[in-house]
Design an enzyme around this catalytic site. Sequence first.
Site, PDB file in Angstrom:
ATOM      1  N   ASP A  39     -50.387 -16.029  21.623  1.00 43.14           N
ATOM      2  CA  ASP A  39     -50.088 -14.873  22.458  1.00 43.14           C
ATOM      3  C   ASP A  39     -51.322 -14.002  22.609  1.00 43.14           C
ATOM      4  O   ASP A  39     -52.340 -14.211  21.968  1.00 43.14           O
ATOM      5  CB  ASP A  39     -49.003 -14.017  21.800  1.00 43.14           C
ATOM      6  CG  ASP A  39     -47.614 -14.516  22.122  1.00 43.14           C
ATOM      7  OD1 ASP A  39     -47.427 -15.069  23.205  1.00 43.14           O
ATOM      8  OD2 ASP A  39     -46.730 -14.340  21.274  1.00 43.14           O
ATOM      9  N   LYS A  60     -49.466 -12.580  27.316  1.00 41.81           N
ATOM     10  CA  LYS A  60     -48.888 -11.751  28.366  1.00 41.81           C
ATOM     11  C   LYS A  60     -49.643 -10.436  28.434  1.00 41.81           C
ATOM     12  O   LYS A  60     -49.578  -9.640  27.523  1.00 41.81           O
ATOM     13  CB  LYS A  60     -47.418 -11.475  28.050  1.00 41.81           C
ATOM     14  CG  LYS A  60     -46.618 -12.743  27.927  1.00 41.81           C
ATOM     15  CD  LYS A  60     -45.309 -12.494  27.215  1.00 41.81           C
ATOM     16  CE  LYS A  60     -44.610 -13.822  26.951  1.00 41.81           C
ATOM     17  NZ  LYS A  60     -43.436 -13.697  26.120  1.00 41.81           N
ATOM     18  N   VAL A  96     -39.712  -9.672  14.831  1.00 40.60           N
ATOM     19  CA  VAL A  96     -39.685  -8.259  15.235  1.00 40.60           C
ATOM     20  C   VAL A  96     -40.151  -8.191  16.689  1.00 40.60           C
ATOM     21  O   VAL A  96     -41.343  -8.284  16.973  1.00 40.60           O
ATOM     22  CB  VAL A  96     -40.585  -7.377  14.331  1.00 40.60           C
ATOM     23  CG1 VAL A  96     -40.536  -5.919  14.795  1.00 40.60           C
ATOM     24  CG2 VAL A  96     -40.162  -7.493  12.875  1.00 40.60           C
ATOM     25  N   THR A 121     -45.902  -6.970  10.086  1.00 38.99           N
ATOM     26  CA  THR A 121     -45.493  -6.413  11.376  1.00 38.99           C
ATOM     27  C   THR A 121     -46.271  -5.138  11.714  1.00 38.99           C
ATOM     28  O   THR A 121     -46.510  -4.283  10.849  1.00 38.99           O
ATOM     29  CB  THR A 121     -43.978  -6.151  11.437  1.00 38.99           C
ATOM     30  OG1 THR A 121     -43.673  -5.600  12.729  1.00 38.99           O
ATOM     31  CG2 THR A 121     -43.493  -5.176  10.369  1.00 38.99           C
ATOM     32  N   MET A 171     -44.043  -1.132  22.086  1.00 40.68           N
ATOM     33  CA  MET A 171     -44.003  -1.315  23.545  1.00 40.68           C
ATOM     34  C   MET A 171     -43.574  -0.027  24.246  1.00 40.68           C
ATOM     35  O   MET A 171     -42.825  -0.061  25.221  1.00 40.68           O
ATOM     36  CB  MET A 171     -43.030  -2.452  23.912  1.00 40.68           C
ATOM     37  CG  MET A 171     -43.473  -3.801  23.376  1.00 40.68           C
ATOM     38  SD  MET A 171     -42.273  -5.103  23.677  1.00 40.68           S
ATOM     39  CE  MET A 171     -41.157  -4.878  22.296  1.00 40.68           C
TER      40      MET A 171
HETATM   41  N1  SAH Z   1     -43.861  -9.097  16.678  1.00 40.18           N
HETATM   42  C1  SAH Z   1     -44.788  -7.993  16.775  1.00 40.18           C
HETATM   43  C2  SAH Z   1     -44.381  -6.987  17.838  1.00 40.18           C
HETATM   44  C3  SAH Z   1     -44.362  -7.568  19.239  1.00 40.18           C
HETATM   45  S1  SAH Z   1     -44.048  -6.342  20.457  1.00 40.18           S
HETATM   46  C4  SAH Z   1     -44.925  -7.320  15.417  1.00 40.18           C
HETATM   47  O1  SAH Z   1     -44.150  -7.583  14.495  1.00 40.18           O
HETATM   48  O2  SAH Z   1     -45.883  -6.537  15.260  1.00 40.18           O
HETATM   49  C5  SAH Z   1     -45.671  -5.847  20.921  1.00 40.18           C
HETATM   50  C6  SAH Z   1     -45.932  -4.419  20.487  1.00 40.18           C
HETATM   51  O3  SAH Z   1     -46.370  -4.382  19.141  1.00 40.18           O
HETATM   52  C7  SAH Z   1     -47.013  -3.701  21.253  1.00 40.18           C
HETATM   53  O4  SAH Z   1     -46.554  -3.204  22.483  1.00 40.18           O
HETATM   54  C8  SAH Z   1     -47.372  -2.597  20.307  1.00 40.18           C
HETATM   55  O5  SAH Z   1     -46.387  -1.575  20.350  1.00 40.18           O
HETATM   56  C9  SAH Z   1     -47.242  -3.288  18.968  1.00 40.18           C
HETATM   57  N2  SAH Z   1     -48.527  -3.786  18.426  1.00 40.18           N
HETATM   58  C10 SAH Z   1     -48.781  -5.045  18.018  1.00 40.18           C
HETATM   59  N3  SAH Z   1     -50.025  -5.137  17.509  1.00 40.18           N
HETATM   60  C11 SAH Z   1     -50.563  -3.893  17.586  1.00 40.18           C
HETATM   61  C12 SAH Z   1     -51.830  -3.322  17.202  1.00 40.18           C
HETATM   62  N4  SAH Z   1     -52.788  -4.050  16.614  1.00 40.18           N
HETATM   63  N5  SAH Z   1     -52.016  -2.001  17.438  1.00 40.18           N
HETATM   64  C13 SAH Z   1     -51.073  -1.245  18.009  1.00 40.18           C
HETATM   65  N6  SAH Z   1     -49.872  -1.733  18.392  1.00 40.18           N
HETATM   66  C14 SAH Z   1     -49.615  -3.036  18.170  1.00 40.18           C
END
Ligand code: SAH
Length: 257
Positions: A39, A60, A96, A121, A171
């Site tokens: 991803d 995406k 998540v 996460t 998000m």
């Molecule tokens: N499965 C992922 C979340 C997917 S949804 C998890 O557990 O982290 C994608 C969202 O995750 C983004 O829109 C943002 O809100 C957050 N995100 C993921 N990585 C990030 C990062 N390094 N810094 C800030 N936000 C992040």
Amino acid sequence: MSAVVAGRVDLVGGGPGPVDLMTLRAWRLLMRADVVVMDRLGPDIRPHLSPDVEVIDVGKLPGHHPVPQDEINALLVDRARRGKRVVRLKGGDPFVFGRGGEEVVACAAAGIPVDVVPGVTSAVAVPEAAGIPVTHRRVASAVHIVNGQSELTAATLAALGDPDVTTVVLMGVGALPRLVSDALHAGVPADRPVAIVERGHHPDQRTTRTTLAAVVLEAGRIGVRNPAVIVVGDVARAGMLLPDLLASDAPIGGVLR
Ligand code: SAH
């Protein structure tokens, strides 16, 4: 007699970005994968893979056409049916807001062996990188994690208004004006502390501290962008932990290491 097929799919949590925030199990599976489906968020593992690994980027970008989920599912099943060891690498944790559950169901329905490897996460690790604990004794005893693209539910409104709860919004950048206006209209106190942590655990991480009343103007003024985690609650107050140490924008791991 049918041939023995070793094909399988592992859904692997890649954590919030740096390769060293993956688990050892994730690393081991990646090192013996035939196919890696990755991803946009999560670690860039490509430099570490041997050249004969098939890497498929279904990343995406907001505003660009994503690879539809059913095509991703079909891809996983197809490669596994060809006897390949497939790693489906995801940002953060697969379960998540990662649609990992749907991929598990698709593989299982196709009779493909499938397993899930947890990841760090962003809901916890990105606030942490800015020195924000999602729970803290006498400050917050519960955490509510929500997808900012959904409508505000009664549960989210209750969390936002509860001084003992931390609300973590993933998000949420695009939907921020709507979320804030709905929350304020529903009576959530305008002085609730808010922190926005952009690009957590990356060298250009940026943290913005404000309040519910001011967050939309402030986010517009400084041009907040994805990916970002929005934290609402008393834990987001400036200087709640070690004010001097955490005054910088650097990820906390980088400060303490
Ligand atoms: N499965 C992922 C979340 C997917 S949804 C998890 O557990 O982290 C994608 C969202 O995750 C983004 O829109 C943002 O809100 C957050 N995100 C993921 N990585 C990030 C990062 N390094 N810094 C800030 N936000 C992040």
